[in-house]
Write a protein that holds these residues in place. Structure first.
Motif, short mmCIF file in Angstrom:
data_model
loop_
_atom_site.label_atom_id
_atom_site.label_comp_id
_atom_site.label_asym_id
_atom_site.label_seq_id
_atom_site.Cartn_x
_atom_site.Cartn_y
_atom_site.Cartn_z
N CYS A 107 26.73 35.34 56.01
CA CYS A 107 25.49 35.12 56.78
C CYS A 107 24.28 36.32 56.91
O CYS A 107 25.04 36.81 56.16
CB CYS A 107 25.48 35.14 58.04
SG CYS A 107 25.94 36.25 59.08
N CYS A 110 24.85 39.63 57.99
CA CYS A 110 26.19 40.44 57.69
C CYS A 110 25.90 40.40 56.55
O CYS A 110 26.09 42.43 55.99
CB CYS A 110 27.80 40.03 57.81
SG CYS A 110 27.94 39.42 59.75
N CYS A 129 31.22 37.84 61.09
CA CYS A 129 30.60 38.08 62.59
C CYS A 129 30.86 36.31 63.10
O CYS A 129 31.48 35.58 62.27
CB CYS A 129 29.03 37.58 62.75
SG CYS A 129 28.43 36.85 61.56
N CYS A 132 29.91 33.66 60.26
CA CYS A 132 30.66 33.41 58.97
C CYS A 132 31.66 33.33 59.13
O CYS A 132 31.96 34.55 59.96
CB CYS A 132 29.53 34.42 57.94
SG CYS A 132 29.76 36.32 58.20
#
Ligand SMILES: [Zn+2]
Ligand SMILES: [Zn+2]
Length: 761
Positions: A107, A110, A129, A132
């Motif tokens: 993502c 990140c 995270c 993702c």
């Protein structure tokens, strides 16, 4: 106290759904619990006032995390003693409809952290995270919890543990969470370099024009500088893959814009959280190596989807890596994509100069998904990473589990549970025994994951397919499903259409119910069965399997069938330089003795034959090469002048079905070619007349049956020119036209159709 029990079905596991629920509960002062039930998320909610519960409900559906997909919410009420707080409770195991999340590309947040020097995950190759990271490919069993993934073997450091267990962080409940202190590590296989040194060595090798292998989400890729012609040619030689296009990974959208034309809406697909390979038209003046996709007006492009990919492009070592890299599935031709170090060592050592691997295990292989673009929408060619195993809903459900094995080429299988159908990631071509073994393994893993207990197994009607043998090994009742009928059902399924349709299946070869080869069919179909209403004109296919790669054999057979006089046929064949005199004699001999000869209505083979007659390709090195080149020639011609709308051409009446007059069409192409006609014009005329015949056949079937909906499926409909011509012609005749979008029209889609039949027959 009044309590709501809210069950949320959909992609709600591994996407940060429970922390999200906990946050909105805090906002609306809701007390109670949230829990993963394996198949759904269950919330028990108590509110101070009914309005608080209503607001909670609105946020639940309206503000759900980006990666989640709510398919159904079921709310019941009951009386319970009051809760003090809102809390997340541990997963319980329960059987039911199971939704497994596909893998999700890194993502934006990140990505920012990855290149933020002050972040503790600066340059961490496994950053992820709640929104993702890998999902399906690292999963062992449901429910989705860390100990049931490949991350179970990496105990969290105190800081990661804190993030994992605290709802206010971005990594709360993110199963693959890790950092430089506690996560997996990258290394060069069988070399001393680890971590930072390994990444720098890989980057330097790319710059030096070497070929490397890189372990990704669902398997290894072979990777090199996409602008270095010499290196790309070396890769072709080593992979023994002379012309089939290579996919290219580009650093970012800017890099893509420099090389390709981006149709409207395509950026969103390219940069979305699935990050598929998208076929994009080459821009004039593009600077990629000519050998990337020789003779092809498009290239397959994708953006980096793992942190490690991003680090190959950008790192703090002062090196400058090219912004376009070849990223092709790492396997020997025909074998499944390599997914662990042992396979990489055995199969890739000879193909590449170094192997950048890591110790997070891949549990289930997933190749990259590939899509074309049609009419402002994705047009799937290979549905795999990022999409599998998202299910399709079809029908009211039968309460039984089914397994469909799929076809022999571009295999993918499908598991059906009640009214949900889960297509697997792409498996590969079953001619290779290693792929057959990969199919067996993946079936075991997916049935475990989905807790499916199939009571019946569907497979192709072909008695000698390897997939048919796999189906019979399982000891369950076997349901053979005709190949092209399965194509039509897959198109109906993805469109959620349950009424009978006029199914147009134009495809390579498939075993027909009469023992001949089918592939240019009009099948009146619904989930209970089909009737063969029409086909293209049959021709003889000689020489068994080789005729699939050698269009000249089809061309010789077509000419021999059209011309009564052998010496005239011989003269035509020689004038077109289709084959040597000895080869021609051999074909005539097979014809006279009826050796190795099967009647065929395969549209794919007809395309190969016409491609050979027009002198475009005599033979192919991969399936579809000759027919794709025929399409490209036709499209180039189409662009040179305006073309009037297609007028339907009536079919011929045969004793048991209608016949599309394709023999006369081949005759016209032949005469045009012998008269020195323009190749592109003739190629375009072929497409156009075929579309006109398809429209004419659909009209005739409509008259007889009253059906007004047409489904277009089969591998030949990867040909966007034919697709567009048919689509327009049929729509102008007031047909409703069902087309594919997220299920491939090719054999990668038939498992879904087989599963539908096995469930509802
Ligand atoms: Zn993220
Ligand atoms: Zn850590």
């Amino acid at each position: 106290m009044h309590t709501e029990r809210i069950c949320v079905f959909g992609i709600v596991q591994g996407v940060g759904f429970r922390p999200f629920v906990s946050r909105i509960a805090a906002v609306h002062a809701i007390r109670g619990t949230v829990c993963n039930k394996g198949s759904y998320v269950e919330i028990l909610a108590q509110g101070a006032a009914p309005s608080a519960l209503t607001a909670f409900h609105d946020d639940l559906e309206g503000k759900a995390p980006e990666r989640s997909a709510i398919l159904k919410v079921v709310t019941t009420t009951e009386d319970r003693s009051p809760y003090e707080t809102f809390s997340i409770v541990e997963s319980a195991r329960e059987k039911g409809d199971i939704f497994v999340s596909p893998d999700i590309a890194i993502c934006d947040t990140c990505k920012k952290e990855l290149f933020d020097k002050t972040n503790r995950r600066y340059l961490h190759p496994f950053i992820n995270c709640t929104a993702c990271g890998p999902r399906l490919t690292i999963l062992d069993a449901m429910p989705y919890d860390r100990e049931r993934t490949s991350m179970g073997e990496f105990p969290m450091c105190p800081q990661c543990e804190y993030e994992y267990t605290h709802a206010e962080t971005r990594r709360y409940d993110a199963q693959p969470v890790c950092c430089n202190d506690c996560g997996p590590e990258v290394y060069l296989l069988d070399q001393p370099e680890r971590r930072r040194q390994a990444i720098i060595a890989a980057r330097q090798a790319i710059i030096d024009g070497k070929i490397i292998a890189v372990k990704g989400i669902g398997g290894f890729h072979l990777c090199c500088d996409a602008r270095n012609e010499q290196t790309v040619q070396a890769l072709r030689q080593r992979k023994r893959r002379p012309v089939k296009p290579f996919a290219v990974m580009m650093k970012d959208l800017d890099a893509v814009r420099q090389q390709c034309v981006l149709p409207d809406g395509v950026e969103k697909a390219l940069d979305g959280h699935q990050k598929p390979i998208v076929l994009l038209p080459k821009k004039s003046g593009q600077t990629l190596a000519p050998s990337i996709a020789p003779g092809n007006p498009s290239i397959g492009v994708m953006l980096p989807y793992t942190p490690l990919h991003l680090l190959l492009f950008m790192y703090d070592d002062g090196l400058s890596v090219p912004d376009a890299l070849v990223m092709t599935s790492a396997n020997e031709s025909g074998a499944p994509i390599c997914h662990d170090d042992e396979e990489a060592r055995q199969e890739l050592s000879g193909l590449c100069d170094l192997i950048l691997s890591h110790n997070r295990r891949i549990r289930l292989r997933a190749d990259d998904s590939v899509m074309d673009w049609y009419d402002g929408k994705p047009y799937m060619i290979r549905r795999s990473r990022g999409y599998a195993p998202l299910p399709f809903f079809y029908g009211k459900g039968t309460g039984k589990d089914v397994l469909a094995i799929g076809g022999e080429l571009k295999n993918c299988f499908c598991i059906g549970r009640n009214n949900l159908f889960y297509p697997s990631p792409y498996i590969g071509d079953m001619a290779d025994i290693r792929t057959v073994e990969a199919l067996r393994q993946s079936i075991r893993r997916m049935t475990t994951l989905l807790e499916a207990e199939p009571s019946v197994v569907a497979c192709d009607l072909h008695p000698r397919y390897n997939t048919t043998a796999v189906a019979h090994e399982l000891g369950l009742p076997v349901v053979p499903v005709q190949h092209h009928y399965a194509h039509i059902l897959s198109c109906m399924a993805e469109n959620g259409y349950e009424q009978p349709v006029i199914g147009v299946a134009f495809d390579g070869t498939g075993y027909g119910t009469d023992g001949t080869i089918w592939g240019g069919e009009v099948l009146v179909s619904d989930a209970h069965g089909f009737q063969r209403a029409a086909s293209i004109q049959p021709f003889w296919q000689r020489g068994g399997d080789v005729s699939a790669r050698e269009g000249w054999r089809i061309a010789v057979s077509l000419i021999d069938g059209l011309q009564q006089d052998r010496s005239q046929a011989a003269a035509t064949i020689d004038a077109l330089h289709l084959c040597s005199e000895a080869e021609r004699q051999a074909q005539f001999f097979l014809a006279d003795q009826q050796i190795n000869s099967v009647l065929s209505t395969s549209a794919g083979r007809l395309f190969d034959g016409v491609s050979a007659i027009l002198g475009i390709y005599r033979s192919s090195t991969f399936e579809g090469q000759a027919s794709m080149a025929l399409q490209f020639a036709a499209e180039a011609w189409e662009r040179t002048q305006p073309q009037p709308p297609v007028q339907p051409m009536a079919p011929l009446h045969h004793k048991d079905r209608l016949i599309l007059p394709t023999g006369a069409l081949v005759q016209r192409i032949l005469e045009g070619r012998l008269a020195g006609g323009h190749t592109g014009q003739l190629a375009y005329g072929f497409h156009r007349d075929l579309a006109a015949m398809i429209a004419g056949a659909c009209l005739a079937v409509r008259e007889e049956t009253g059906l007004t909906t047409v489904a277009l499926s089969g591998g030949v409909f990867q040909n966007r020119l034919l697709l567009g011509l048919c689509d327009q012609a049929l729509q102008s005749l007031d047909f409703t036209v069902l087309k594919h979008s997220t299920v491939p029209p090719n054999d990668g889609g038939i498992a879904l159709g087989q599963a539908i039949y096995a469930a509802y027959m």
